[in-house]
Each structure stands twice: as structure tokens, then as C-alpha cells.
Write a protein that holds these residues in place. Structure first.
Motif, PDB file in Angstrom:
ATOM      1  N   ILE A  11      -0.893  -3.008   5.795  1.00 36.08           N
ATOM      2  CA  ILE A  11      -2.322  -3.310   5.702  1.00 36.08           C
ATOM      3  C   ILE A  11      -2.444  -4.795   5.398  1.00 36.08           C
ATOM      4  CG2 ILE A  11      -4.437  -2.929   4.405  1.00 36.08           C
ATOM      5  CD1 ILE A  11      -3.504  -0.087   3.906  1.00 36.08           C
ATOM      6  N   ASP A  30       1.382   4.813  13.219  1.00 37.63           N
ATOM      7  CA  ASP A  30       0.481   4.742  14.358  1.00 37.63           C
ATOM      8  C   ASP A  30       0.620   6.045  15.139  1.00 37.63           C
ATOM      9  OD1 ASP A  30      -0.836   4.222  16.782  1.00 37.63           O
ATOM     10  OD2 ASP A  30      -0.293   2.109  16.717  1.00 37.63           O
ATOM     11  N   MET A  65      -1.380  -2.157  14.896  1.00 42.04           N
ATOM     12  CA  MET A  65      -1.893  -0.833  15.242  1.00 42.04           C
ATOM     13  C   MET A  65      -2.313  -0.829  16.710  1.00 42.04           C
ATOM     14  SD  MET A  65      -2.526   2.257  14.086  1.00 42.04           S
ATOM     15  CE  MET A  65      -2.432   2.048  12.336  1.00 42.04           C
ATOM     16  N   ILE A  96       2.139   4.207   6.453  1.00 39.98           N
ATOM     17  CA  ILE A  96       1.151   4.177   7.528  1.00 39.98           C
ATOM     18  C   ILE A  96       1.886   4.258   8.858  1.00 39.98           C
ATOM     19  CG2 ILE A  96      -0.655   2.828   8.652  1.00 39.98           C
ATOM     20  CD1 ILE A  96      -1.223   1.586   5.921  1.00 39.98           C
ATOM     21  N   TYR A 122      -7.356  -4.766   7.924  1.00 35.84           N
ATOM     22  CA  TYR A 122      -6.899  -4.121   9.151  1.00 35.84           C
ATOM     23  C   TYR A 122      -5.438  -3.709   9.005  1.00 35.84           C
ATOM     24  CZ  TYR A 122      -4.555  -8.517  10.241  1.00 35.84           C
ATOM     25  OH  TYR A 122      -3.741  -9.611  10.197  1.00 35.84           O
ATOM     26  N   VAL A 123      -4.948  -2.895   9.922  1.00 33.34           N
ATOM     27  CA  VAL A 123      -3.539  -2.498   9.945  1.00 33.34           C
ATOM     28  C   VAL A 123      -2.843  -3.330  11.016  1.00 33.34           C
ATOM     29  CG1 VAL A 123      -1.912  -0.612  10.330  1.00 33.34           C
ATOM     30  CG2 VAL A 123      -4.080  -0.168   9.145  1.00 33.34           C
TER      31      VAL A 123
END
Length: 107
Positions: A19, A8, A37, A6, A33-34
Motif C-alpha cells: 500500500i 491481486d 495492482m 495483499i 493506492y496499491v
């Protein structure tokens, strides 16, 4: 999300984000949520479009063996809209009291 990682897209130097799940949901908690981020407040459609274009420029893409048009990456955009609910006082002046939140998730 690209190659199980993941990133940004607004801050490309942030990578391998995690996560998280608070185990809760509605009622003011985050739920899933991440972590870390970037979240940006915008005040116009032009600002929103500029951020979408920035994210698109920062995406990692590559062709797959089966499909020359596939990117093998997924971009997730979350729009959070806050609407302030106003309460008028006896002097007829509007005072911000609380707000309603709506979220739109695009993949």
C-alpha cells in the motif's frame, strides 16, 4: 487482503503487494493506492461480471474457529468510471475535451 497480505485477484502470481500513499488526494493525484495492482478497462457489463467472477475464483478463503461462514479475507473492488465531456465546435462536430472521474469502492 488475506492473512495480512495483499494479493491481486486478477493476477494471482502477484502477491505481497504494498500500500502506498502519495500524501495527496484530489486534483489528479492517487492518494492511497496499491502498488502494481492490475487495472482493466471494460466496455460492457458482461466484461465487468467476468472479471468479478475471475477475482472471486482466485480468493483465498478459510473458516475461523468462531464462524464456519467467515472467510478471513476481504476483497476490495474499485470501479473507476470516466465520463467524457464533449465540446461542440462551430461546425457542430463533437470533440472530446476532458473527462469527469468517479470511483466506487466495494469491500
Amino acid at each position: 487482503v488475506y492473512m495480512e497480505s495483499i494479493q491481486d485477484l486478477l493476477r494471482p502470481e502477484k502477491s505481497k503487494l504494498a500500500i502506498r500513499d502519495t500524501g495527496k488526494g484530489k486534483g489528479g493525484s492517487q492518494g492511497v493506492y496499491v502498488d502494481n495492482m492490475e487495472e482493466v478497462e471494460v466496455n460492457s457489463m458482461d466484461e465487468c461480471i467476468s472479471l468479478l467472477q475471475l477475482g472471486d475464483r482466485n480468493r483465498s478463503v478459510a473458516f475461523t474457529d468462531l464462524n464456519a461462514h467467515s472467510s478471513r479475507s476481504h476483497a476490495v473492488v474499485i470501479f473507476t468510471v470516466r465520463k467524457w465531456n464533449r465540446l461542440e465546435t462551430q461546425q457542430k462536430t463533437a470533440v472530446a475535451r476532458n473527462f469527469t472521474v468517479g470511483k466506487l469502492y466495494l469491500v
